[in-house]
Write an enzyme that holds these catalytic residues in place. Structure first.
Site, PDB file in Angstrom:
ATOM      1  N   GLU A   1       0.791  -1.227   0.000  1.00 30.10           N
ATOM      2  CA  GLU A   1       0.000   0.000   0.000  1.00 30.10           C
ATOM      3  C   GLU A   1       0.827   1.283   0.000  1.00 30.10           C
ATOM      4  O   GLU A   1       0.386   2.302  -0.532  1.00 30.10           O
ATOM      5  CB  GLU A   1      -0.948   0.004   1.220  1.00 30.10           C
ATOM      6  CG  GLU A   1      -2.079  -0.995   1.141  1.00 30.10           C
ATOM      7  CD  GLU A   1      -3.075  -0.672   0.037  1.00 30.10           C
ATOM      8  OE1 GLU A   1      -3.413   0.519  -0.140  1.00 30.10           O
ATOM      9  OE2 GLU A   1      -3.483  -1.622  -0.669  1.00 30.10           O
TER      10      GLU A   1
ATOM     11  N   SER B   1     -43.983 -34.030  29.430  1.00 26.12           N
ATOM     12  CA  SER B   1     -43.827 -34.669  30.735  1.00 26.12           C
ATOM     13  C   SER B   1     -42.567 -34.252  31.465  1.00 26.12           C
ATOM     14  O   SER B   1     -42.374 -34.621  32.623  1.00 26.12           O
ATOM     15  CB  SER B   1     -43.858 -36.193  30.588  1.00 26.12           C
ATOM     16  OG  SER B   1     -45.166 -36.622  30.276  1.00 26.12           O
TER      17      SER B   1
END
Length: 771
Positions: free
Chosen positions: A153, A419
Site C-alpha cells: 500500500e 412430561s
C-alpha cells in the site's frame, strides 16, 4: 562619377503593397528615383553590401538566436505558469482550509467500542461491536501484517511526510498511459485521514482536506502510531473492521497468531475488500496474496523461500457468516449487557461462565445425532443448555448451525415441555406429604371434558408414585395436580426458576404451558444442588479495557426453594426414570444420574432434562416450523445426545453420588439407601418394579382404552404428555365448585376416587398390610 556610384542595376518601380496601403496602389518614393544620388547609395550600394558580405555572416547568428530564444521563452513561460499555478493551488488550499475547523480542535475520533467476550478460562469466545474486534498495539500483531500492508500500500511510508510526491507522479503517469485509473497516489496516512474524518466523495475539496489532515497526523503522531491506527480501523470485508476482527473472521484466530500467507491475504483485501474476500472468491483472494508476497520480497521483508512456504498454504475458505455455537452465547451476552451497565460507550471485556471445551462438546453431540438420525426421523433442529449447581451456564447451543440461523432456540424459543414438567407436579405433591412409596390407581380419569390417557392406552392399576414417574403415567400426574391444586404447582415451579406464565388448569400436569429450555434446565438444578435456587447466568464480570470493574456477579447465597426431604425423594424417583423408566437410553456408566423425558403432542417437541452431581443438562429436538417428527420421544434422540455430551463432559472426573444418594424418606425415616435397606430387602428399583408387577410391568392389566376427544380449535389448548395424547381443555361443571373458575372438578371426581374430601395418604406399607 555618377555612373560609378550606381549599382549597375536597373531600378524598376515598386508595386509591392506596404502597410497601410492597398495592393493596387502605385507609389514612388525617393529611393525609386533614377536621378537621386542619395537614393542610389541607399538603394544600390548598401543593400548589396549587406546581402553579399555582412548578410552571409549574420544569417547563422539569427538562427541561433531563434533556438535559444525559444528555449528561453519556454523556461520563462513555464516559470510564469508555475508561479500562477502555485498561487492557484495556494488559493485553493487557503479556501478549502478555511472551510475546515481550526486545527487546534482536531482530534482523533473515538473508535467504535468493541466488546471482547471471554470464556471462564480467559480464552476468547467472540467479539461484538461495530468493528467486530478489539484494537491491538502494533507490537502485539503478527509482524507480517504491518510489513505486508506497507509493502503493497505505501512502500515509502517511513520516509515521506504524509504525502508522497514520487508515488503521485508514478500513479499519474500510469493512469495517463492506461487511459483510466489504475493506481492511487494516496499514502497510508492520507487513507487514514480519509477514514477518520472525511466522506468517500471524490471531490477536489475532499482531496485538499485529506492532504492537510495527513500533514497534521504526521506532525502529531509517530509513524508506528499512524500505522497502528490504520490497521485497527481499515475495512477488510465481511463486516470486519481492523486486523483482529478480520483475522478471527477469516482464520478463526487472533491477529497475534496469523502466519505469512494469512497476513498477505489480509493486506490484499484492502484494495477491494468485498471483491477479494475469501468468502466470495477464495481463488481471487489467494492470487492477490501472491502479489503482496512479491511486493514484500521486493522490499526485502521476506525471501524466496518464505514465498514458497506461504504459497503452499491452501486458500482460506471462510463461511458466509460468523460460525460456532459460542456465538449464541455472545448474542446472549450482548442482550443482557445494557441491563447491567447501560449503553456501551467504550471497549469492554466480559468474563463469562462458559467452558469453551464443553461448548464444543455440546455442539458436536447435537451435530452427531442430527447427522446420523435427524433426516430419517424428520428432526432438523436441536438445542442444549448445561448449568452447574449455582446456575452458571457452562455450555449453550442455540441451534444446529449458527452460520445458517442465529435464532437461539435454547433461550428465546418457548415450547411445551411435555412430561418434563411432571417433576414440579410430583415435588408439589411431596411438599403436601406424599412420598415415592405412596400409591395411586392408574385408571381412566375424567376432569371436566378432559380424559388424559397413557401413551400405551392401557392402565396398570395400583402403582407407587415412583413407578408412575418412572413410566410417565399421565393419569397419575393428572390426579396429583388436582390433589395439590394447579396454583401450588405453579407456585413451586416459579420458586424453582420458571419465569414464563403458566396456565392455571389441570393440563399443566402434562406440560402444556410453554417455557424455554434454559429456564426449565436451571429449575432442575435445584434438585441437583440439594434444594437451592439456581439462577441461570452467563456474565460474571464486566470491565473496561483499562481494567475498571463495571459489574461483578454474586450468586454465592441462593435461597432455599425445596426441603432436603423433598429433594432426596425426587432425586430417588428421577433416578428410577434413568434406571428402568423412559430415560434408560441416557444412563452414564459409573455415575448416578436422574432426569425426565418429555414429548409433546404429535411428536412436535422432544426433550430430556437430567443431571449428575456435577451438571444439569437439557436437550431439545424438533423443527422450527412445528412440523411433527417421526415418533421422536424425549427418551430417544434427546436422551442420546444428552448421554454423548455428558459422557464427554465427565471424562476424567471421579464419580460422586447425587444428593440423597438414592434414599427414600417416609415420615422422616429412610426407606431405601444405595440400593438396599439395612435389612437387605427394599430398594427404589423394587419399589418401582418388583413389588408392584415385576420388571417394571404393570401390577394389573386393566387395558381400558378410551376414545380420544380432540380439543376444539378455538380453545387453542395444545395437548402435551411424555408420549403424545389428545386432550380437550377442562371445562367447569359446577358454578359452586371452587375449581370452577379454572375449568376443573374437585379431586373426588377423579378416576375411581370416591371420598368427597382429600384422600388419605396411602403408603406401600398400607398396601401390603391391606389397610
Amino acid at each position: 562619377m555618377a555612373g560609378k556610384n550606381r549599382s549597375g542595376q536597373r531600378i524598376e518601380p515598386s508595386f509591392a503593397g506596404r502597410d497601410g496601403r492597398d495592393d493596387d496602389e502605385v507609389t514612388v518614393d525617393s529611393g525609386d528615383r533614377i536621378g537621386g544620388r542619395t537614393g542610389a547609395r541607399t538603394v544600390g550600394a548598401k543593400p548589396a553590401k549587406t546581402r553579399n558580405s555582412k548578410g552571409r555572416g549574420r544569417a547563422p547568428r539569427r538562427e541561433g538566436r531563434g533556438f535559444l530564444g525559444a528555449l528561453r521563452s519556454l523556461i520563462y513561460w513555464c516559470l510564469v505558469l508555475s508561479i500562477w499555478a502555485g498561487l492557484g493551488v495556494g488559493g485553493l488550499v487557503l479556501y478549502y482550509g478555511s472551510r475546515m475547523p481550526s486545527a487546534s480542535t482536531w482530534e482523533i475520533p473515538a473508535r467504535p467500542p468493541n466488546v471482547k467476550i471471554n470464556a471462564m478460562d480467559g480464552s476468547a469466545l467472540a467479539n461484538r461491536g461495530a468493528t467486530g474486534g478489539e484494537a491491538l498495539a502494533l507490537q502485539d500483531m503478527s509482524p507480517f501484517i504491518p510489513e505486508a500492508i506497507v509493502a503493497i500500500e505505501d512502500r515509502r511510508f517511513y520516509s515521506h511526510f504524509g504525502v508522497d510526491p514520487i508515488g503521485l507522479a508514478r500513479a499519474l503517469v500510469t493512469n495517463l498511459a492506461t487511459g483510466h485509473t489504475v493506481q492511487g497516489g494516496s499514502t497510508l496516512t492520507q487513507q487514514l485521514a480519509k477514514n477518520l474524518f472525511l466522506s468517500p466523495d471524490r471531490t477536489l475539496e475532499r482531496k485538499v482536506q485529506e492532504v492537510l489532515l495527513a500533514l497534521w497526523l504526521e506532525h502529531k503522531y509517530t509513524k508506528d502510531q499512524i500505522l497502528a491506527m490504520y490497521l485497527n480501523r481499515v475495512f477488510f470485508g465481511s463486516n470486519a473492521f481492523g486486523v483482529e476482527a478480520a483475522s478471527r473472521r477469516y482464520f478463526n484466530k487472533s491477529a497475534r497468531d496469523v502466519n505469512l500467507g494469512e497476513a498477505a491475504m489480509l493486506a490484499g483485501l484492502v484494495k477491494a475488500p468485498s471483491k477479494l474476500s475469501p468468502v466470495r472468491d477464495p481463488a481471487a483472494a489467494q492470487a492477490r496474496a501472491e502479489i503482496v508476497l512479491q511486493a514484500m520480497r521486493d522490499q526485502g521483508y521476506i525471501s524466496d523461500a518464505d514465498i514458497k512456504t506461504a504459497m503452499s498454504q491452501p486458500p482460506t475458505r471462510a463461511k458466509s457468516y460468523w460460525n460456532g455455537a459460542q456465538n449464541y452465547v455472545a448474542d446472549m451476552v450482548m442482550d443482557q449487557l445494557p441491563g447491567l451497565i447501560g449503553n456501551v460507550k467504550e471497549d469492554l471485556v466480559v468474563e463469562t461462565t462458559v467452558d469453551l471445551t464443553l461448548e464444543k462438546k455440546a455442539e458436536e453431540a447435537l451435530a452427531d445425532v442430527l447427522d446420523h438420525d435427524g433426516k430419517k426421523l424428520a428432526a432438523s433442529q436441536a438445542s442444549l443448555v448445561s448449568v452447574d449447581g449455582n446456575g452458571a451456564i457452562r455450555a449453550l447451543v442455540g441451534g444446529r448451525d449458527y452460520a445458517e440461523s442465529q435464532f437461539n432456540r435454547a433461550v428465546t424459543a418457548k415450547r411445551q415441555p411435555g412430561s418434563a414438567f411432571k417433576p414440579f407436579v410430583y415435588a408439589a405433591a411431596m411438599e403436601m406429604g406424599l412420598t415415592p412409596t405412596s400409591v395411586r390407581n392408574d385408571a381412566p380419569v375424567k376432569i371436566g371434558n378432559w380424559t388424559p390417557e397413557n401413551y400405551e392406552q392401557k392402565y396398570n392399576g395400583v402403582v407407587t408414585l415412583a413407578t408412575a414417574l418412572a413410566h410417565s403415567l399421565n393419569t397419575i400426574a393428572a390426579q396429583l395436580v388436582m390433589e395439590v391444586g394447579p396454583p401450588q404447582v405453579i407456585k413451586l415451579a416459579h420458586r424453582l426458576g420458571i419465569e414464563s406464565d403458566l396456565q392455571d388448569n389441570a393440563s399443566i400436569a402434562l406440560g402444556t404451558s410453554e417455557v424455554s429450555l434454559l429456564e426449565l434446565t436451571s429449575s432442575y438444578a435445584a434438585f441437583m444442588n440439594g434444594g437451592y435456587k439456581a439462577t441461570p447466568h452467563v456474565i460474571t464480570k464486566v470491565t473496561t479495557a483499562a481494567g475498571k470493574v463495571l459489574y461483578q456477579a454474586n450468586f454465592s447465597d441462593p435461597p432455599r426453594v425445596l426441603s432436603e426431604t423433598v429433594v432426596t425423594n425426587m432425586n430417588a424417583m428421577m433416578e428410577g426414570v434413568m434406571t428402568i423408566g423412559t430415560g434408560k437410553a441416557a444412563r452414564i456408566p459409573g455415575w448416578q444420574t436422574a432426569g425426565k423425558s418429555g414429548t409433546t403432542q404429535s411428536f412436535r417437541d422432544a426433550l430430556f432434562i437430567g443431571f449428575t452431581s456435577n451438571l444439569t443438562t437439557g436437550v431439545w429436538f424438533g423443527n422450527d416450523d412445528g412440523k411433527s417428527m417421526k415418533k421422536v420421544t424425549g427418551g430417544g434422540l434427546p436422551a442420546k445426545a444428552w448421554k454423548e455430551f455428558m459422557v464427554a463432559a465427565h471424562k476424567g472426573l471421579t464419580p460422586t453420588p447425587l444428593f440423597g444418594d438414592g434414599r427414600i424418606i417416609d415420615n422422616g425415616m429412610p426407606v431405601a439407601q444405595s440400593g438396599a435397606m439395612p435389612g437387605g430387602q427394599t430398594t427404589i428399583s423394587s419399589i418401582i418394579s418388583g413389588v408392584l408387577g415385576g420388571n417394571g410391568g404393570p401390577a394389573t392389566s386393566t387395558a381400558q382404552p378410551q376414545a380420544q376427544v380432540r380439543a376444539p380449535a378455538a380453545a387453542g389448548q395444545a395437548a402435551s404428555a411424555d408420549e403424545p395424547v389428545d386432550m380437550p381443555p377442562p371445562t367447569p361443571e359446577d358454578d359452586n365448585n371452587p375449581y370452577a373458575t379454572r375449568g376443573m372438578v374437585p379431586p373426588a371426581d377423579i378416576g375411581e376416587q370416591a371420598p368427597s374430601t382429600r384422600p388419605r395418604r396411602t403408603t406401600l406399607l398400607d398396601l401390603i398390610m391391606g389397610r
